[in-house]
Write a protein that holds these residues in place. Structure first.
Motif, PDB file in Angstrom:
ATOM      1  N   ASN A   5     -13.686 -36.438   5.500  1.00  0.00           N
ATOM      2  CA  ASN A   5     -14.729 -35.497   5.861  1.00  0.00           C
ATOM      3  C   ASN A   5     -15.707 -36.226   6.772  1.00  0.00           C
ATOM      4  O   ASN A   5     -15.830 -37.446   6.720  1.00  0.00           O
ATOM      5  CB  ASN A   5     -15.427 -35.023   4.576  1.00  0.00           C
ATOM      6  CG  ASN A   5     -16.349 -33.872   4.800  1.00  0.00           C
ATOM      7  OD1 ASN A   5     -16.870 -33.665   5.897  1.00  0.00           O
ATOM      8  ND2 ASN A   5     -16.555 -33.103   3.756  1.00  0.00           N
ATOM      9  N   PHE A   6     -16.441 -35.485   7.582  1.00  0.00           N
ATOM     10  CA  PHE A   6     -17.445 -36.077   8.466  1.00  0.00           C
ATOM     11  C   PHE A   6     -18.426 -36.918   7.674  1.00  0.00           C
ATOM     12  O   PHE A   6     -18.831 -37.988   8.110  1.00  0.00           O
ATOM     13  CB  PHE A   6     -18.169 -34.961   9.222  1.00  0.00           C
ATOM     14  CG  PHE A   6     -19.329 -35.420  10.056  1.00  0.00           C
ATOM     15  CD1 PHE A   6     -19.120 -36.122  11.238  1.00  0.00           C
ATOM     16  CD2 PHE A   6     -20.623 -35.153   9.679  1.00  0.00           C
ATOM     17  CE1 PHE A   6     -20.175 -36.545  12.008  1.00  0.00           C
ATOM     18  CE2 PHE A   6     -21.693 -35.561  10.450  1.00  0.00           C
ATOM     19  CZ  PHE A   6     -21.464 -36.272  11.622  1.00  0.00           C
ATOM     20  N   THR A   7     -18.788 -36.495   6.482  1.00  0.00           N
ATOM     21  CA  THR A   7     -19.770 -37.219   5.672  1.00  0.00           C
ATOM     22  C   THR A   7     -19.199 -38.499   5.066  1.00  0.00           C
ATOM     23  O   THR A   7     -19.948 -39.311   4.548  1.00  0.00           O
ATOM     24  CB  THR A   7     -20.320 -36.329   4.546  1.00  0.00           C
ATOM     25  OG1 THR A   7     -19.228 -35.855   3.756  1.00  0.00           O
ATOM     26  CG2 THR A   7     -21.110 -35.167   5.103  1.00  0.00           C
ATOM     27  N   ASP A   8     -17.877 -38.697   5.133  1.00  0.00           N
ATOM     28  CA  ASP A   8     -17.269 -39.929   4.635  1.00  0.00           C
ATOM     29  C   ASP A   8     -17.435 -41.088   5.615  1.00  0.00           C
ATOM     30  O   ASP A   8     -17.174 -42.229   5.256  1.00  0.00           O
ATOM     31  CB  ASP A   8     -15.772 -39.728   4.371  1.00  0.00           C
ATOM     32  CG  ASP A   8     -15.513 -38.779   3.218  1.00  0.00           C
ATOM     33  OD1 ASP A   8     -16.412 -38.619   2.378  1.00  0.00           O
ATOM     34  OD2 ASP A   8     -14.419 -38.198   3.173  1.00  0.00           O
ATOM     35  N   LEU A   9     -17.853 -40.802   6.826  1.00  0.00           N
ATOM     36  CA  LEU A   9     -18.017 -41.832   7.838  1.00  0.00           C
ATOM     37  C   LEU A   9     -19.382 -42.491   7.701  1.00  0.00           C
ATOM     38  O   LEU A   9     -20.315 -41.886   7.184  1.00  0.00           O
ATOM     39  CB  LEU A   9     -17.873 -41.220   9.235  1.00  0.00           C
ATOM     40  CG  LEU A   9     -16.554 -40.494   9.489  1.00  0.00           C
ATOM     41  CD1 LEU A   9     -16.601 -39.782  10.830  1.00  0.00           C
ATOM     42  CD2 LEU A   9     -15.389 -41.450   9.429  1.00  0.00           C
ATOM     43  N   ASN A  10     -19.530 -43.714   8.222  1.00  0.00           N
ATOM     44  CA  ASN A  10     -20.824 -44.385   8.109  1.00  0.00           C
ATOM     45  C   ASN A  10     -21.860 -43.684   8.995  1.00  0.00           C
ATOM     46  O   ASN A  10     -21.527 -42.898   9.874  1.00  0.00           O
ATOM     47  CB  ASN A  10     -20.710 -45.879   8.418  1.00  0.00           C
ATOM     48  CG  ASN A  10     -20.381 -46.174   9.864  1.00  0.00           C
ATOM     49  OD1 ASN A  10     -20.634 -45.378  10.757  1.00  0.00           O
ATOM     50  ND2 ASN A  10     -19.799 -47.334  10.100  1.00  0.00           N
ATOM     51  N   GLU A  11     -23.115 -43.975   8.753  1.00  0.00           N
ATOM     52  CA  GLU A  11     -24.216 -43.264   9.415  1.00  0.00           C
ATOM     53  C   GLU A  11     -24.193 -43.451  10.933  1.00  0.00           C
ATOM     54  O   GLU A  11     -24.423 -42.495  11.681  1.00  0.00           O
ATOM     55  CB  GLU A  11     -25.554 -43.738   8.850  1.00  0.00           C
ATOM     56  CG  GLU A  11     -26.731 -42.935   9.356  1.00  0.00           C
ATOM     57  CD  GLU A  11     -28.030 -43.334   8.685  1.00  0.00           C
ATOM     58  OE1 GLU A  11     -29.072 -43.104   9.306  1.00  0.00           O
ATOM     59  OE2 GLU A  11     -27.991 -43.866   7.560  1.00  0.00           O
ATOM     60  N   GLU A  12     -23.903 -44.651  11.397  1.00  0.00           N
ATOM     61  CA  GLU A  12     -23.860 -44.921  12.837  1.00  0.00           C
ATOM     62  C   GLU A  12     -22.782 -44.068  13.524  1.00  0.00           C
ATOM     63  O   GLU A  12     -23.005 -43.486  14.581  1.00  0.00           O
ATOM     64  CB  GLU A  12     -23.586 -46.403  13.074  1.00  0.00           C
ATOM     65  CG  GLU A  12     -23.516 -46.788  14.531  1.00  0.00           C
ATOM     66  CD  GLU A  12     -23.171 -48.266  14.702  1.00  0.00           C
ATOM     67  OE1 GLU A  12     -22.485 -48.578  15.689  1.00  0.00           O
ATOM     68  OE2 GLU A  12     -23.585 -49.087  13.861  1.00  0.00           O
ATOM     69  N   THR A  13     -21.627 -43.981  12.904  1.00  0.00           N
ATOM     70  CA  THR A  13     -20.532 -43.188  13.454  1.00  0.00           C
ATOM     71  C   THR A  13     -20.886 -41.711  13.445  1.00  0.00           C
ATOM     72  O   THR A  13     -20.609 -40.992  14.411  1.00  0.00           O
ATOM     73  CB  THR A  13     -19.239 -43.434  12.653  1.00  0.00           C
ATOM     74  OG1 THR A  13     -18.953 -44.830  12.663  1.00  0.00           O
ATOM     75  CG2 THR A  13     -18.073 -42.683  13.251  1.00  0.00           C
ATOM     76  N   GLN A  14     -21.507 -41.238  12.368  1.00  0.00           N
ATOM     77  CA  GLN A  14     -21.925 -39.837  12.304  1.00  0.00           C
ATOM     78  C   GLN A  14     -22.898 -39.503  13.424  1.00  0.00           C
ATOM     79  O   GLN A  14     -22.762 -38.469  14.076  1.00  0.00           O
ATOM     80  CB  GLN A  14     -22.582 -39.538  10.959  1.00  0.00           C
ATOM     81  CG  GLN A  14     -21.626 -39.485   9.803  1.00  0.00           C
ATOM     82  CD  GLN A  14     -22.331 -39.134   8.504  1.00  0.00           C
ATOM     83  OE1 GLN A  14     -23.422 -38.594   8.503  1.00  0.00           O
ATOM     84  NE2 GLN A  14     -21.698 -39.455   7.399  1.00  0.00           N
ATOM     85  N   GLU A  15     -23.863 -40.388  13.664  1.00  0.00           N
ATOM     86  CA  GLU A  15     -24.856 -40.146  14.712  1.00  0.00           C
ATOM     87  C   GLU A  15     -24.201 -40.117  16.093  1.00  0.00           C
ATOM     88  O   GLU A  15     -24.535 -39.283  16.929  1.00  0.00           O
ATOM     89  CB  GLU A  15     -25.947 -41.217  14.672  1.00  0.00           C
ATOM     90  CG  GLU A  15     -26.865 -41.084  13.483  1.00  0.00           C
ATOM     91  CD  GLU A  15     -27.853 -42.228  13.373  1.00  0.00           C
ATOM     92  OE1 GLU A  15     -27.967 -43.031  14.322  1.00  0.00           O
ATOM     93  OE2 GLU A  15     -28.519 -42.304  12.329  1.00  0.00           O
ATOM     94  N   ARG A  16     -23.258 -41.034  16.328  1.00  0.00           N
ATOM     95  CA  ARG A  16     -22.569 -41.076  17.627  1.00  0.00           C
ATOM     96  C   ARG A  16     -21.726 -39.824  17.843  1.00  0.00           C
ATOM     97  O   ARG A  16     -21.760 -39.217  18.915  1.00  0.00           O
ATOM     98  CB  ARG A  16     -21.686 -42.330  17.703  1.00  0.00           C
ATOM     99  CG  ARG A  16     -21.025 -42.515  19.054  1.00  0.00           C
ATOM    100  CD  ARG A  16     -20.335 -43.870  19.174  1.00  0.00           C
ATOM    101  NE  ARG A  16     -19.619 -44.288  17.991  1.00  0.00           N
ATOM    102  CZ  ARG A  16     -18.323 -44.024  17.759  1.00  0.00           C
ATOM    103  NH1 ARG A  16     -17.621 -43.353  18.631  1.00  0.00           N
ATOM    104  NH2 ARG A  16     -17.746 -44.451  16.655  1.00  0.00           N
ATOM    105  N   LEU A  17     -20.988 -39.406  16.821  1.00  0.00           N
ATOM    106  CA  LEU A  17     -20.177 -38.202  16.935  1.00  0.00           C
ATOM    107  C   LEU A  17     -21.046 -36.961  17.121  1.00  0.00           C
ATOM    108  O   LEU A  17     -20.711 -36.067  17.906  1.00  0.00           O
ATOM    109  CB  LEU A  17     -19.286 -38.034  15.701  1.00  0.00           C
ATOM    110  CG  LEU A  17     -18.129 -39.004  15.591  1.00  0.00           C
ATOM    111  CD1 LEU A  17     -17.450 -38.857  14.237  1.00  0.00           C
ATOM    112  CD2 LEU A  17     -17.135 -38.789  16.711  1.00  0.00           C
ATOM    113  N   LEU A  18     -22.168 -36.906  16.427  1.00  0.00           N
ATOM    114  CA  LEU A  18     -23.078 -35.774  16.563  1.00  0.00           C
ATOM    115  C   LEU A  18     -23.680 -35.724  17.965  1.00  0.00           C
ATOM    116  O   LEU A  18     -23.789 -34.654  18.558  1.00  0.00           O
ATOM    117  CB  LEU A  18     -24.175 -35.845  15.509  1.00  0.00           C
ATOM    118  CG  LEU A  18     -25.076 -34.625  15.381  1.00  0.00           C
ATOM    119  CD1 LEU A  18     -24.273 -33.369  15.107  1.00  0.00           C
ATOM    120  CD2 LEU A  18     -26.102 -34.842  14.298  1.00  0.00           C
TER     121      LEU A  18
END
Length: 65
Positions: A5-18
């Motif tokens: 899930n998107f939330t399973d990724l680390n915070e840095e990766t989530q921010e970059r993908l967003l």
């Protein structure tokens, strides 16, 4: 097969993908969203964030392990 899930990724990766998703949304629907926000007197940044989150689920993710 592993499903993440998107939330399973680390915070840095989530921010970059967003951020990437937000740019995609701006390119595809920017004028329409701006027109809608102006017409309905809503917050443009909030709308872009919401659409960027929806857009994330249209991506296909590939992970090299």
């Amino acid at each position: 097969m592993i499903y993440l899930n998107f939330t399973d990724l680390n915070e840095e990766t989530q921010e970059r993908l967003l951020a990437n998703s937000k740019e995609d949304v701006k390119e595809k629907y920017g004028k329409d969203i701006m027109d809608y926000a102006t017409k309905h007197n809503t917050n443009l940044d909030k709308m872009l964030d919401e659409e960027a989150l929806r857009n994330l689920y249209s991506y296909t993710y590939i992970f090299n392990i």
